[in-house]
Design a protein around this motif. Structure first.
Motif, PDB file in Angstrom:
ATOM      1  N   SER A  23     -24.097  14.786 -66.921  1.00 51.67           N
ATOM      2  CA  SER A  23     -22.799  14.258 -66.493  1.00 51.67           C
ATOM      3  C   SER A  23     -21.948  15.348 -65.863  1.00 51.67           C
ATOM      4  O   SER A  23     -21.187  15.096 -64.922  1.00 51.67           O
ATOM      5  CB  SER A  23     -22.045  13.658 -67.679  1.00 51.67           C
ATOM      6  OG  SER A  23     -22.770  12.586 -68.216  1.00 51.67           O
ATOM      7  N   LEU A  24     -22.083  16.565 -66.348  1.00 50.91           N
ATOM      8  CA  LEU A  24     -21.338  17.681 -65.771  1.00 50.91           C
ATOM      9  C   LEU A  24     -21.789  17.951 -64.337  1.00 50.91           C
ATOM     10  O   LEU A  24     -20.968  18.277 -63.470  1.00 50.91           O
ATOM     11  CB  LEU A  24     -21.516  18.921 -66.641  1.00 50.91           C
ATOM     12  CG  LEU A  24     -20.591  20.085 -66.355  1.00 50.91           C
ATOM     13  CD1 LEU A  24     -19.129  19.692 -66.529  1.00 50.91           C
ATOM     14  CD2 LEU A  24     -20.929  21.252 -67.258  1.00 50.91           C
ATOM     15  N   LEU A  27     -20.183  15.280 -62.282  1.00 53.26           N
ATOM     16  CA  LEU A  27     -18.774  15.634 -62.172  1.00 53.26           C
ATOM     17  C   LEU A  27     -18.568  16.704 -61.100  1.00 53.26           C
ATOM     18  O   LEU A  27     -17.646  16.606 -60.278  1.00 53.26           O
ATOM     19  CB  LEU A  27     -18.256  16.136 -63.525  1.00 53.26           C
ATOM     20  CG  LEU A  27     -16.820  16.612 -63.589  1.00 53.26           C
ATOM     21  CD1 LEU A  27     -15.879  15.421 -63.600  1.00 53.26           C
ATOM     22  CD2 LEU A  27     -16.603  17.467 -64.825  1.00 53.26           C
ATOM     23  N   THR A  30     -19.324  15.060 -57.471  1.00 54.46           N
ATOM     24  CA  THR A  30     -18.274  14.138 -57.015  1.00 54.46           C
ATOM     25  C   THR A  30     -16.939  14.853 -56.858  1.00 54.46           C
ATOM     26  O   THR A  30     -16.182  14.562 -55.930  1.00 54.46           O
ATOM     27  CB  THR A  30     -18.127  12.944 -57.981  1.00 54.46           C
ATOM     28  OG1 THR A  30     -17.836  13.430 -59.293  1.00 54.46           O
ATOM     29  CG2 THR A  30     -19.387  12.105 -58.001  1.00 54.46           C
ATOM     30  N   GLY A  31     -16.656  15.811 -57.726  1.00 54.85           N
ATOM     31  CA  GLY A  31     -15.421  16.584 -57.583  1.00 54.85           C
ATOM     32  C   GLY A  31     -15.423  17.417 -56.323  1.00 54.85           C
ATOM     33  O   GLY A  31     -14.392  17.549 -55.633  1.00 54.85           O
ATOM     34  N   LEU A  55     -11.827  22.924 -68.112  1.00 51.64           N
ATOM     35  CA  LEU A  55     -13.241  22.589 -67.949  1.00 51.64           C
ATOM     36  C   LEU A  55     -14.119  23.794 -68.282  1.00 51.64           C
ATOM     37  O   LEU A  55     -15.126  23.656 -68.988  1.00 51.64           O
ATOM     38  CB  LEU A  55     -13.512  22.100 -66.522  1.00 51.64           C
ATOM     39  CG  LEU A  55     -14.940  21.682 -66.211  1.00 51.64           C
ATOM     40  CD1 LEU A  55     -15.377  20.537 -67.107  1.00 51.64           C
ATOM     41  CD2 LEU A  55     -15.060  21.288 -64.752  1.00 51.64           C
ATOM     42  N   TRP A  99     -11.324  18.008 -73.491  1.00 58.46           N
ATOM     43  CA  TRP A  99     -11.736  16.898 -72.636  1.00 58.46           C
ATOM     44  C   TRP A  99     -10.604  15.887 -72.442  1.00 58.46           C
ATOM     45  O   TRP A  99     -10.453  15.327 -71.350  1.00 58.46           O
ATOM     46  CB  TRP A  99     -13.004  16.224 -73.175  1.00 58.46           C
ATOM     47  CG  TRP A  99     -14.220  17.034 -72.838  1.00 58.46           C
ATOM     48  CD1 TRP A  99     -14.974  17.779 -73.688  1.00 58.46           C
ATOM     49  CD2 TRP A  99     -14.800  17.205 -71.541  1.00 58.46           C
ATOM     50  NE1 TRP A  99     -15.980  18.404 -72.994  1.00 58.46           N
ATOM     51  CE2 TRP A  99     -15.904  18.072 -71.679  1.00 58.46           C
ATOM     52  CE3 TRP A  99     -14.497  16.726 -70.271  1.00 58.46           C
ATOM     53  CZ2 TRP A  99     -16.707  18.459 -70.603  1.00 58.46           C
ATOM     54  CZ3 TRP A  99     -15.299  17.109 -69.198  1.00 58.46           C
ATOM     55  CH2 TRP A  99     -16.384  17.954 -69.373  1.00 58.46           C
ATOM     56  N   GLY A 106      -6.596  15.487 -64.678  1.00 62.17           N
ATOM     57  CA  GLY A 106      -7.196  14.836 -63.513  1.00 62.17           C
ATOM     58  C   GLY A 106      -6.332  13.707 -62.980  1.00 62.17           C
ATOM     59  O   GLY A 106      -6.199  13.518 -61.764  1.00 62.17           O
TER      60      GLY A 106
END
Length: 116
Positions: A23-24, A27, A30-31, A55, A99, A106
């Protein structure tokens, strides 16, 4: 000690850490796409800088827990050693708070201004 007490830290780590690391990666990809689309919006934003710092701290906390767990399992334990249980809980709490902060930051990026 509040929930999931039927499962060991080792079994939870074995089950969920691969999901966390993959998932990181998603992330990061997409970031990066979002930053490439509007670099001025993110790169000069104080909230974005705070989010990136949180993060990095969350990744460091996860690596610390993973290292502690590997060391304890390598020493012949089935889970975190009792002496490290408190450290594991503290890392878990810090990670959870980080988190939550990452999610809030965000969302706030769109409403906060530049570092300049």
């Amino acid at each position: 000690g509040l929930a999931g007490t039927r499962h060991s830290v080792a079994s939870l780590a074995h089950r969920f850490l691969p999901w966390l690391w993959s998932s990181l990666v998603v992330l990061a990809v997409t970031g990066s796409i979002l930053i490439l689309g509007e670099p001025h919006r993110a790169l000069g934003n104080l909230t974005f800088a705070l989010k990136m710092a949180m993060l990095a701290a969350a990744v460091a906390a996860t690596l610390a827990l993973q290292g502690l767990l590997k060391r304890d399992i390598g020493a012949g334990n089935a889970d975190l050693a009792p002496a490290h249980a408190g450290i594991g809980r503290a890392i878990g709490l810090v990670s959870l708070l980080l988190w939550i902060g990452i999610i809030v930051a965000g969302r706030l990026i769109a409403y906060t201004g530049d570092l300049r």
